[in-house]
Write a protein that holds these residues in place. Structure first.
Motif, PDB file in Angstrom:
ATOM      1  N   LEU A  34       0.867  -1.179   0.000  1.00  0.00           N
ATOM      2  CA  LEU A  34       0.000   0.000   0.000  1.00  0.00           C
ATOM      3  C   LEU A  34       0.900   1.224   0.000  1.00  0.00           C
ATOM      4  O   LEU A  34       1.747   1.378   0.876  1.00  0.00           O
ATOM      5  N   ILE A  35       0.726   2.074  -1.006  1.00  0.00           N
ATOM      6  CA  ILE A  35       1.545   3.268  -1.135  1.00  0.00           C
ATOM      7  C   ILE A  35       0.669   4.511  -1.032  1.00  0.00           C
ATOM      8  O   ILE A  35      -0.346   4.624  -1.723  1.00  0.00           O
ATOM      9  N   ASP A  36       1.047   5.425  -0.145  1.00  0.00           N
ATOM     10  CA  ASP A  36       0.327   6.685   0.036  1.00  0.00           C
ATOM     11  C   ASP A  36       0.914   7.723  -0.910  1.00  0.00           C
ATOM     12  O   ASP A  36       2.085   8.095  -0.800  1.00  0.00           O
ATOM     13  N   CYS A  37       0.101   8.192  -1.845  1.00  0.00           N
ATOM     14  CA  CYS A  37       0.522   9.222  -2.792  1.00  0.00           C
ATOM     15  C   CYS A  37      -0.382  10.444  -2.614  1.00  0.00           C
ATOM     16  O   CYS A  37      -1.525  10.447  -3.090  1.00  0.00           O
ATOM     17  N   GLY A  38       0.094  11.422  -1.881  1.00  0.00           N
ATOM     18  CA  GLY A  38      -0.686  12.626  -1.669  1.00  0.00           C
ATOM     19  C   GLY A  38      -1.984  12.396  -0.934  1.00  0.00           C
ATOM     20  O   GLY A  38      -2.991  13.055  -1.219  1.00  0.00           O
ATOM     21  N   GLY A  39      -1.991  11.467   0.022  1.00  0.00           N
ATOM     22  CA  GLY A  39      -3.191  11.189   0.801  1.00  0.00           C
ATOM     23  C   GLY A  39      -4.080  10.108   0.230  1.00  0.00           C
ATOM     24  O   GLY A  39      -5.069   9.722   0.858  1.00  0.00           O
ATOM     25  N   VAL A  40      -3.737   9.593  -0.947  1.00  0.00           N
ATOM     26  CA  VAL A  40      -4.500   8.505  -1.565  1.00  0.00           C
ATOM     27  C   VAL A  40      -3.681   7.228  -1.481  1.00  0.00           C
ATOM     28  O   VAL A  40      -2.511   7.194  -1.885  1.00  0.00           O
ATOM     29  N   GLY A  41      -4.277   6.178  -0.946  1.00  0.00           N
ATOM     30  CA  GLY A  41      -3.563   4.911  -0.806  1.00  0.00           C
ATOM     31  C   GLY A  41      -3.822   3.996  -1.986  1.00  0.00           C
ATOM     32  O   GLY A  41      -4.975   3.705  -2.313  1.00  0.00           O
ATOM     33  N   TYR A  42      -2.759   3.556  -2.640  1.00  0.00           N
ATOM     34  CA  TYR A  42      -2.876   2.660  -3.787  1.00  0.00           C
ATOM     35  C   TYR A  42      -2.411   1.258  -3.406  1.00  0.00           C
ATOM     36  O   TYR A  42      -1.287   1.084  -2.921  1.00  0.00           O
ATOM     37  N   GLU A  43      -3.285   0.264  -3.614  1.00  0.00           N
ATOM     38  CA  GLU A  43      -2.908  -1.130  -3.394  1.00  0.00           C
ATOM     39  C   GLU A  43      -2.259  -1.643  -4.676  1.00  0.00           C
ATOM     40  O   GLU A  43      -2.841  -1.548  -5.761  1.00  0.00           O
ATOM     41  N   VAL A  44      -1.066  -2.176  -4.540  1.00  0.00           N
ATOM     42  CA  VAL A  44      -0.294  -2.605  -5.700  1.00  0.00           C
ATOM     43  C   VAL A  44       0.234  -4.016  -5.477  1.00  0.00           C
ATOM     44  O   VAL A  44       0.743  -4.330  -4.404  1.00  0.00           O
ATOM     45  N   GLN A  45       0.111  -4.861  -6.485  1.00  0.00           N
ATOM     46  CA  GLN A  45       0.661  -6.210  -6.422  1.00  0.00           C
ATOM     47  C   GLN A  45       1.995  -6.233  -7.162  1.00  0.00           C
ATOM     48  O   GLN A  45       2.110  -5.696  -8.262  1.00  0.00           O
ATOM     49  N   LEU A  46       2.987  -6.867  -6.546  1.00  0.00           N
ATOM     50  CA  LEU A  46       4.336  -6.908  -7.114  1.00  0.00           C
ATOM     51  C   LEU A  46       4.821  -8.345  -7.280  1.00  0.00           C
ATOM     52  O   LEU A  46       4.483  -9.213  -6.471  1.00  0.00           O
ATOM     53  N   PRO A  47       5.670  -8.593  -8.283  1.00  0.00           N
ATOM     54  CA  PRO A  47       6.372  -9.877  -8.317  1.00  0.00           C
ATOM     55  C   PRO A  47       7.399  -9.852  -7.191  1.00  0.00           C
ATOM     56  O   PRO A  47       7.862  -8.771  -6.778  1.00  0.00           O
ATOM     57  N   MET A  48       7.780 -10.992  -6.687  1.00  0.00           N
ATOM     58  CA  MET A  48       8.687 -11.023  -5.547  1.00  0.00           C
ATOM     59  C   MET A  48      10.052 -10.437  -5.880  1.00  0.00           C
ATOM     60  O   MET A  48      10.729  -9.896  -5.007  1.00  0.00           O
ATOM     61  N   THR A  49      10.483 -10.505  -7.143  1.00  0.00           N
ATOM     62  CA  THR A  49      11.764  -9.927  -7.512  1.00  0.00           C
ATOM     63  C   THR A  49      11.789  -8.430  -7.225  1.00  0.00           C
ATOM     64  O   THR A  49      12.833  -7.874  -6.879  1.00  0.00           O
ATOM     65  N   SER A  50      10.642  -7.760  -7.365  1.00  0.00           N
ATOM     66  CA  SER A  50      10.545  -6.334  -7.032  1.00  0.00           C
ATOM     67  C   SER A  50      10.288  -6.139  -5.542  1.00  0.00           C
ATOM     68  O   SER A  50      10.791  -5.190  -4.927  1.00  0.00           O
TER      69      SER A  50
END
Length: 207
Positions: A18-34
Motif C-alpha cells: 500500500l503506497i500513500d501518494c498525496g493522501g491517496v492509498g494505492y494497493e499494488v501487487q508486485l512480483p517477488m523480484t521487485s
C-alpha cells in the motif's frame, strides 16, 4: 492509465503493498523480484506500474524497473497467460533468467512455476522466442532501471513470530498449493529469518 507511483510505503504483505501518494492509498501487487527491493515501511519509494481494468475489478501491478514491467506486458500478450500467472513467473525467475529460459527452450525450467504446465511453457517459448531477441538489449542497458525504487538497500526487517505463516500465505497468493507452499517454507526455515527471506529461499528451492 497509471504508469508510475511515487509516495510513501505504508504497508507491505507479500505480494501486495500500500503506497500513500498525496493522501491517496494505492494497493499494488508486485512480483517477488521487485518486492525484495522495497524500502522499509514509512520510507519513500517509486514504482513503475501497469493498470488493468476488468468488469469486476481494477488492479494495479508494480515493478522496480521498466524492463521488468516490459516483460510482464509481453507475458500477458501470450495466449493463456494472465496477470496472476505473469506475476508468478516473475516471482520465481528474474527477467534475465526467464529470457534465457525462453531462448534455450528450457521447457522443464519454466514448468516449475506454479500453474505453468508443459503446454503453456511450450506456448511461451513459441510465442515469445522472437520477441525476446530485442528484449535482451533492454536488460543490459545501464539506464534500464531509471525508475528503480528510491531506496534499493538491503532490507533490515524485524523478525516476526509468524514469518513462516506470512511466507506460506504469500506463496499461496502467487499460485502455489497450500501443501507445496508449507513444505517449501518448512524446508528453508531458519532462526531469525524474515518472511521475505523465507519466500525468497523457498522459491529458489522450488525452482
Amino acid at each position: 492509465m497509471i504508469g508510475r507511483l511515487q509516495g510513501t510505503l505504508i504497508e507491505k504483505q507479500a505480494p501486495e503493498v500500500l503506497i500513500d501518494c498525496g493522501g491517496v492509498g494505492y494497493e499494488v501487487q508486485l512480483p517477488m523480484t521487485s518486492f525484495y527491493q522495497l524500502p522499509e515501511v514509512g520510507q519513500p519509494c517509486t514504482l513503475v506500474t501497469h493498470f488493468v481494468v476488468r468488469e469486476d475489478a481494477q488492479l494495479l501491478y508494480g515493478f522496480a524497473t521498466r524492463a521488468e514491467r516490459a516483460l510482464f506486458r509481453e507475458l500477458i500478450k501470450t495466449n493463456g497467460i494472465g496477470p496472476k500467472m505473469a506475476l508468478a513467473i516473475l516471482s520465481g525467475m528474474s527477467a534475465e533468467q526467464f529470457v534465457a529460459a525462453v531462448q534455450r527452450e528450457d521447457i522443464t525450467g519454466i514448468t516449475k512455476v506454479p500453474g505453468v504446465g508443459k503446454k503453456t511453457a511450450e506456448r511461451l517459448v513459441v510465442e515469445m522466442r522472437d520477441r525476446m531477441k530485442g528484449f535482451v538489449a533492454s536488460l543490459a542497458t545501464p539506464n534500464a532501471d531509471a525508475f528503480a525504487l528510491d531506496n534499493p538497500v538491503e532490507n533490515t526487517f524485524i523478525t516476526a513470530p509468524d514469518a513462516s505463516e506470512d511466507a506460506i500465505a504469500a506463496l499461496e497468493a502467487l499460485g502455489y498449493k497450500a501443501t507445496v507452499a508449507k513444505k517449501a517454507v518448512e524446508k528453508v526455515r531458519a532462526p531469525g529469518a524474515t518472511s521475505e527471506q523465507l519466500i525468497k529461499d523457498a522459491l529458489k528451492a522450488m525452482m
